[in-house]
Design a protein around this motif. Sequence first.
Motif, PDB file in Angstrom:
ATOM      1  N   ASN A   1      32.470  11.627  28.743  1.00  0.00           N
ATOM      2  CA  ASN A   1      32.093  11.976  27.608  1.00  0.00           C
ATOM      3  C   ASN A   1      32.447  12.929  27.224  1.00  0.00           C
ATOM      4  O   ASN A   1      31.769  13.854  25.876  1.00  0.00           O
ATOM      5  CB  ASN A   1      30.562  11.726  27.663  1.00  0.00           C
ATOM      6  CG  ASN A   1      29.899  10.949  26.547  1.00  0.00           C
ATOM      7  OD1 ASN A   1      29.928  10.429  25.859  1.00  0.00           O
ATOM      8  ND2 ASN A   1      29.464   9.410  28.141  1.00  0.00           N
TER       9      ASN A   1
ATOM     10  N   GLY B   1      33.475  14.651  15.382  1.00  0.00           N
ATOM     11  CA  GLY B   1      32.972  13.788  16.577  1.00  0.00           C
ATOM     12  C   GLY B   1      32.293  15.297  17.568  1.00  0.00           C
ATOM     13  O   GLY B   1      31.805  15.755  16.916  1.00  0.00           O
ATOM     14  N   LYS B   2      31.511  14.336  18.464  1.00  0.00           N
ATOM     15  CA  LYS B   2      30.963  15.259  19.462  1.00  0.00           C
ATOM     16  C   LYS B   2      31.626  16.588  19.861  1.00  0.00           C
ATOM     17  O   LYS B   2      30.660  17.310  20.474  1.00  0.00           O
ATOM     18  CB  LYS B   2      29.976  14.893  20.818  1.00  0.00           C
ATOM     19  CG  LYS B   2      30.546  13.766  21.050  1.00  0.00           C
ATOM     20  CD  LYS B   2      29.095  12.705  22.682  1.00  0.00           C
ATOM     21  CE  LYS B   2      30.644  11.616  23.382  1.00  0.00           C
ATOM     22  NZ  LYS B   2      31.039  10.608  22.666  1.00  0.00           N
TER      23      LYS B   2
ATOM     24  N   ALA C   1      37.043  14.051  18.079  1.00  0.00           N
ATOM     25  CA  ALA C   1      36.283  12.363  17.217  1.00  0.00           C
ATOM     26  C   ALA C   1      37.463  11.713  18.573  1.00  0.00           C
ATOM     27  O   ALA C   1      38.952  12.071  17.922  1.00  0.00           O
ATOM     28  CB  ALA C   1      36.316  12.168  16.412  1.00  0.00           C
TER      29      ALA C   1
END
Length: 580
Positions: free
Chosen positions: A107, A231-232, A291
Amino acid sequence: MAMDTAAPEQATEGTDQELTDGFHLVIDALKLNDINNIYGVPGIPITDLGRLAQSEGMRVISFRHEQHAGYAASIAGYLTQKPGVCLTVSAPGFLNGLTALANATTNCFPMILISGSSEREIVDLQQGDYEEMDQLAIAKPLCKAAFRVLHAQDIGVGIARAIRAACSGRPGGVYLDLPAQLFAQTMNAAEGAKSLVKVVDPAPAQIPSSESITRALDMLKSAERPLIILGKGAAYSQADDEIKALVEKSGIPYLPMSMAKGLLPDTHPQSAGAARSMALKESDVVMLIGARLNWLLSHGKGKTWGEPHTKKFVQIDIEPKEMDSNVAITAPVVGDIRSCVTGLLDGMGADWRAPPTAWTDAIRTKVQTNVERMAPRLRNNNNPMDFHGALGALREIIKERPDAILVNEGANTLDFARSIIDMYKPRKRLDVGTWGVMGIGMGFATAAAVETGKPVLAVEGDSAFGFSGMEIETICRYNLPVCVVVFNNNGIYRGTDVNPTGGADAAPTVFVKDSRYDQMMAAFGGVGIYATTPDELTRAVNEAMESGRPTLVNAVIDETAGTESGRIGNLNPASKLAKK
Ligand code: ADP
Ligand code: MG
């Protein structure tokens, strides 16, 4: 390992023979680098490390299982840009923490797993020590970097390297192996202090080339139907103002990935969230900001993207190897997001023109139609509740409390909540991430409360909750402002499966009917509430958010309401049973 809790330097204070030891050097090195929280599970050989860390003013949060301590550390890293530290014992404790370390790496969350280990002499000759395992070798393929420290005088460098590896470039998980013997090693205190390293600029800016900025801007200018995907990585970068300015100045519709929701409020006029399918399918130039074109974006291919197509991609990422990983990237912009976004903003100039209104209007219309179509379903007050009624209630609660942090996992509970609950501020939505992993719930909720001091609402499928449910004791022990809502539909996907043989065993996807998860919370001194309607749910959650008391609401959901695998049923290998 027994030890004298008095610091060794106090024992010989006033002499030039003042000593320090491995325990103190580890703690001093972390504190020197502003790492003040440790998430872990005590045991041999790190019990005293936790005790001493607490006595030296660090916050030490003890969990019931290392996996949850690990998830907590990883999300602490995501929220703060400082590596979250997870501390475990050797072999089994280390392995329990490893899932979270691998998940952090996947992640791009900065995290350091510190595990005690057995002595090298015994491990390397495989002589059978207590909890013997070659942990370094096992950790290596699952993290960004792995280090072992054998001598007290190297602790400073070891921790500095771990911090740099976790935070710089694409963030990720780092393993730090500390053999038991190291902690008891002593050295001269003054030399020990000198051996520590304060890491300067742990995540240096990475400036994109001006050619890459120009190329990207040329592509965006030529687009008829441009789209931005946040995105994160964009959320992690904390370049909130710059990203908002870029989106707004460009006039381009944007789609937030799940943990990027709230970077701009989901109610923003440029949000294409409720027109996702159309935006992906019909766009002609797509700019990805932090992302990846992985499975969550159908690898940039196929029906989702309207293939056959002539789409072009711009991608902003700090990791050059990410480019072209699934489809060709026509305009790669490699650098840190703040620098890249600032570069684009500066390059856009005063004569920038917004995309054709035919495109932006079409998206707006689609968004409005879809939002209006959904609205009545979100207001139903059915008993038992369905996902829409229950989430419609929680949606209002987050709207009224935009500072609260939402943790979310499950299958249907995740999929529906992602689209139904609007987010208004950056980094307020924490969920199953890149792997779609179940079990992050209570670890993420704990760290979110510890790191931010804000109220946390954890919306959990009953199955997902089960992975970390015991950690509600941890939440009660530290009296954290966490409200857990368990969507109880008696099972995985649905609670209606039956054993086709007619035998006594339950079907593999169902749980004890009408379990009372609320009573678990009450058992640890928290507040447990049983809710059967959206109104009851609203009342219970509001009260919890107001009081800040650890609360679990058992939300009774119609056991027939869910669908197989939520929205990713297409990933299930086909079987006649699964399709029924
Ligand atoms: P999502 O799942 O939301 O699409 P991903 O985790 O797949 O997001 O992608 C995040 C991307 O962001 C990764 O490719 C990572 O390299 C990148 N990234 C993370 N932090 C930064 C940063 N500060 N600057 C640039 N890129 C970043
Ligand atoms: Mg369920």
